[in-house]
Design an enzyme around this catalytic site. Sequence first.
Site, PDB file in Angstrom:
ATOM      1  N   SER A  42       1.726   3.471  -0.771  1.00 46.67           N
ATOM      2  CA  SER A  42       2.982   3.848  -1.412  1.00 46.67           C
ATOM      3  C   SER A  42       2.847   4.194  -2.889  1.00 46.67           C
ATOM      4  O   SER A  42       3.689   4.897  -3.420  1.00 46.67           O
ATOM      5  CB  SER A  42       4.011   2.732  -1.217  1.00 46.67           C
ATOM      6  N   HIS A  96       5.815   5.162   4.680  1.00 48.76           N
ATOM      7  CA  HIS A  96       5.810   6.451   3.981  1.00 48.76           C
ATOM      8  C   HIS A  96       5.256   7.584   4.839  1.00 48.76           C
ATOM      9  O   HIS A  96       5.105   8.704   4.358  1.00 48.76           O
ATOM     10  CB  HIS A  96       5.024   6.350   2.679  1.00 48.76           C
ATOM     11  N   LYS A 120      13.426   5.390   4.356  1.00 49.52           N
ATOM     12  CA  LYS A 120      12.804   6.417   3.521  1.00 49.52           C
ATOM     13  C   LYS A 120      13.129   7.799   4.083  1.00 49.52           C
ATOM     14  O   LYS A 120      14.252   8.262   3.952  1.00 49.52           O
ATOM     15  CB  LYS A 120      11.322   6.112   3.368  1.00 49.52           C
TER      16      LYS A 120
HETATM   17  C1  LIG Z   1       9.034   0.758   1.381  1.00 51.49           C
HETATM   18  C2  LIG Z   1       8.014   0.085   2.179  1.00 51.49           C
HETATM   19  C3  LIG Z   1       8.353  -0.996   2.986  1.00 51.49           C
HETATM   20  C4  LIG Z   1       9.734  -1.584   2.990  1.00 51.49           C
HETATM   21  O1  LIG Z   1      10.647  -0.791   3.668  1.00 51.49           O
HETATM   22  P1  LIG Z   1      12.210  -1.030   3.446  1.00 51.49           P
HETATM   23  O2  LIG Z   1      12.842  -0.466   4.643  1.00 51.49           O
HETATM   24  O3  LIG Z   1      12.576  -0.337   2.168  1.00 51.49           O
HETATM   25  O4  LIG Z   1      12.393  -2.505   3.337  1.00 51.49           O
HETATM   26  C5  LIG Z   1       7.372  -1.570   3.777  1.00 51.49           C
HETATM   27  N1  LIG Z   1       6.111  -1.092   3.765  1.00 51.49           N
HETATM   28  C6  LIG Z   1       5.744  -0.053   2.982  1.00 51.49           C
HETATM   29  C7  LIG Z   1       4.337   0.432   3.027  1.00 51.49           C
HETATM   30  C8  LIG Z   1       6.686   0.562   2.158  1.00 51.49           C
HETATM   31  O5  LIG Z   1       6.315   1.583   1.394  1.00 51.49           O
END
Ligand SMILES: *Cc1c(COP(=O)(O)O)cnc(C)c1O
Length: 409
Positions: free
Chosen positions: A196, A224, A255
């Site tokens: 990320s 992602h 996302k």
């Molecule tokens: C953003 C993210 C999460 C968390 O996801 P949310 O739905 O925002 O809680 C988990 N793992 C990774 C790799 C992320 O980038």
Amino acid sequence: MTVEGGRPNPLEFLDDEIAELKRANLYRPMRVLNSAQGAEVVVDGKTLISLSSNNYLGLTTHPRLKEAAIAATREFGAGSGAVRTIAGNMTLHEQLEMELAAFKHTQAALTFQSGFAANTGVIPVVTGEKDLIVSDALNHASIIDGMRMSKAPRVVFPHKDVAALRELLRAAREKGRADSGEPYRLILVVTDGVFSMDGDIAPLPGIVAAAEEFGAAVMVDDAHAAGVLGKNGRGTVDHFGLHGRVHIQVGTMSKAMGVLGGYVAGSQALRDMLIQRARPFLFSTSHPPAVAASCLAAIHVLLEEPELIERLWTNTRYFKGELARLGFDTGASETPITPVMMGDSATATKFSRRLFEEGVFAQPVVYPTVALDGARIRTIVTAEHSTEQLDRCLEAFGKVGREVGLVSA
Ligand SMILES: *Cc1c(COP(=O)(O)O)cnc(C)c1O
């Protein structure tokens, strides 16, 4: 120091800690979005082009998602009123999981309130003291917290280093458990699909091959990658053609899918066991109908409007190419997450402030999210950005880059 009224303040140490963060340029102020999420946003009253969201495909404001949310709210109400296992398991939740499983080509899927909850839910359920977790050094905080909640010991392999991973797996199989020498019941290799903060992709074919050689299972967190990589945005497993060889796929609907929520996709037994034991699932209320319905609509958009993903990648290639031409270091990125490396946190913070003044919203990422000398401006272009908007961003990057001496010419 005392609070008003003469009572002592036991939380006084927080004031000192905040002052210390500010001195070290590590304090993160929170901006306020006064508009909907999008390529152009209003932040603290100022209209800016945003490079800061995870809204890769612009789905937060897609008409089909908004209509689905409104219709579900009208029919089923604003909230679900209970946890899934008591009375909060609605048709919409079940339908979403059926369609997620079909989308991911897995037997089953289970949704969680967030991706964070999915990771902290699944890892302690599948691992315990008889097991070993092997984790990439740059895995997401929610994976790290999930491992902390597990009784399993864990070892970390250097970022994306498949050779080092193989050696760890070999040693773990040879030596067995540290406490008893018994063979591990399960060795679970865990990795982000797309990292990320750097935007690089996990070497999943190598990881899967190493895991298969030593009888380990693989878990990939595709937060992602969902909606970004693979056919229709199915993620890294699809991207690398590894269907059936990755045992646990975590994803987020927060996302690229534009809404909120996490999921675990895998076998039917995995889903069944998570329902019995995963604590965020058991002890926290399920998604409101609007969330489940708009997530369903997001899957339909991914299936029916693949041109959004094409547009995302066209914009990504253009933006990366132009940043490189300007002389910026964009690290190891291979995806729409493009870090622009700054070095120290003071430069990153100043750079972001200057971009803001120039009409571009791009946030700095500093320690402890990244290493102390790894401060960066993290950018994500979306399918919604026009070339003209990207050009305005690039102009601002060039101007501020020259000001702070990061690029010449
Ligand atoms: C953003 C993210 C999460 C968390 O996801 P949310 O739905 O925002 O809680 C988990 N793992 C990774 C790799 C992320 O980038």
